[in-house]
Design an enzyme around this catalytic site. Structure first.
Site, PDB file in Angstrom:
ATOM      1  N   ASP A 130       0.842  -1.193   0.000  1.00 46.69           N
ATOM      2  CA  ASP A 130       0.000   0.000   0.000  1.00 46.69           C
ATOM      3  C   ASP A 130       0.880   1.247   0.000  1.00 46.69           C
ATOM      4  O   ASP A 130       2.035   1.196   0.431  1.00 46.69           O
ATOM      5  CB  ASP A 130      -0.853   0.048   1.280  1.00 46.69           C
ATOM      6  N   ARG A 180      -1.526  -0.492  -8.453  1.00 42.16           N
ATOM      7  CA  ARG A 180      -2.928  -0.189  -8.103  1.00 42.16           C
ATOM      8  C   ARG A 180      -3.033   1.345  -8.113  1.00 42.16           C
ATOM      9  O   ARG A 180      -2.310   2.012  -7.371  1.00 42.16           O
ATOM     10  CB  ARG A 180      -3.263  -0.712  -6.709  1.00 42.16           C
ATOM     11  N   GLY A 184      -5.996   8.567  -3.428  1.00 40.53           N
ATOM     12  CA  GLY A 184      -5.112   8.981  -2.331  1.00 40.53           C
ATOM     13  C   GLY A 184      -5.933   9.332  -1.107  1.00 40.53           C
ATOM     14  O   GLY A 184      -6.935  10.040  -1.204  1.00 40.53           O
TER      15      GLY A 184
END
Ligand code: FAD
Length: 308
Positions: A130, A180, A184
């Site tokens: 991530d 990905r 945000g």
């Protein structure tokens, strides 16, 4: 303003204690987080698989301050990878580098990450790193590239609100790294990030148009029907077939849209968070959508009111 306030509050330890110890809020968090341990997350994953969707399991946690906690977090991801294989789940894992020790040193964290990506490679699985706040962007990209030099079982996330993202995408495409794309989720200054939704959306579409024809399998993670329509239209114009990319959405959010896209033959992956450290994740979800805050407040008052 509300979004900014909620993102600030997501860092408050006293609010965290109050919310996570409260039965009513714990029950509400279940809408976004199916459980605090791996087994309910695996059950949720199997239900998504039955509905035709893949998953990504995220053991919630970030910014750990001891090596023991970082190693424990890394162990929990190893366990998730093993369970995914043992239970035949169609899914991978997503993690945050600060959960496996980024604040404790890049070399330490890099080794933690590579233990996981090596194992994911052996299992034929995949680790998605991530993207966190901008203080971590350079380090995250550096470490993902190091891990990617050893195995293709790792990919990362690019945030459309950052001005730098087009350059980062072009750099990652050079090593065929799976990306990905998201809008945000953090609070960033206008010096480095678009602040207006319409600018973030325009950049998301621009970056999507770089990713989809690249020949690498990427993901578009959004609940925004406009972004999804733009991607579907662009893919059709460019003859990019439905198996060449996927949509990703969060567990419990726009489940109607998840099912609709699956029925239309698009690939949909549901991001399933689990674990005890759900407070910052929960607050970011509230910040994204004021209606969730109203839902939360109503349920909280109902839960807090004396029962008849
Ligand atoms: C699978 C996945 C992984 C992610 N990983 C990261 C990451 O690594 N780093 C990062 O910074 N961000 C990440 N995000 C979060 C992302 O950056 C956005 O904050 C989040 O997805 C909301 O933006 P949106 O594209 O859905 O559109 P928005 O413009 O926020 O919303 C558009 C529409 O989507 C719906 N919607 C959006 N959010 C919600 C919600 N919480 N509840 C109900 N409806 C909603 C509403 O209909 C809304 O009008 C991830 C998101 C997803 C889906």
């Amino acid at each position: 303003m509300l979004r900014t306030l909620l993102l600030e509050l997501s860092k408050s330890s006293s609010l965290r204690r109050w919310i996570t110890n409260n039965g009513a809020t714990r029950r509400m968090a279940h809408r976004f987080v199916p459980g605090e341990q791996l087994p309910p997350a695996i059950e949720a994953a199997r239900a998504c698989n039955r509905a035709g969707m893949t998953v990504s399991l995220d053991h919630l946690g970030e910014n750990v301050v001891t090596r023991e906690d970082a190693e424990r977090a890394r162990g929990s991801y190893s366990e998730a990878l093993e369970q995914i294989a043992a239970r035949g789940v169609d899914g991978n894992v997503s993690l945050k580098l600060t959960h496996i020790g980024l604040d404790l040193g890049e070399d330490f964290c890099s080794e933690q990450l590579r233990i996981l990506t090596r194992r994911a490679g052996e299992l034929g699985n995949f680790v998605r790193v991530d993207m966190e706040g901008s203080a971590y962007t350079d380090r995250t990209l550096r470490m993902v590239k190091q891990a990617r030099a050893e195995t293709s079982a790792v990919g990362t996330v690019i945030q459309a609100y950052l001005y730098r993202s087009e350059d980062d995408i072009r750099d990652l495409l050079g090593i065929h790294c799976r990306i990905r794309l998201v809008k945000g989720a953090y609070k960033e200054p206008s010096r480095i990030a678009f602040r207006r939704k319409k600018d973030v959306d325009a950049n998301f579409v621009k970056l999507m148009k770089i990713l989809l024809p690249s020949g690498t399998y990427h993901a578009l993670a959004t609940h925004d029907p406009k972004m999804i329509e733009a991607a579907i239209r662009f893919a059709a114009e460019q003859n990019i077939t439905k198996d060449k990319f996927e949509f990703q959405m969060l567990y419990g959010i726009r489940t109607d849209l998840q099912s609709q896209l699956t029925r239309q033959g698009y690939r949909v992956r549901v991001y399933i968070p689990y674990g005890q450290d759900w407070f910052p994740y929960f607050m970011r979800r509230l910040a994204e959508r004021p209606a969730n805050l109203v839902f939360f407040a109503k349920n909280f008052l109902r839960g807090a009111a004396p029962q008849a």
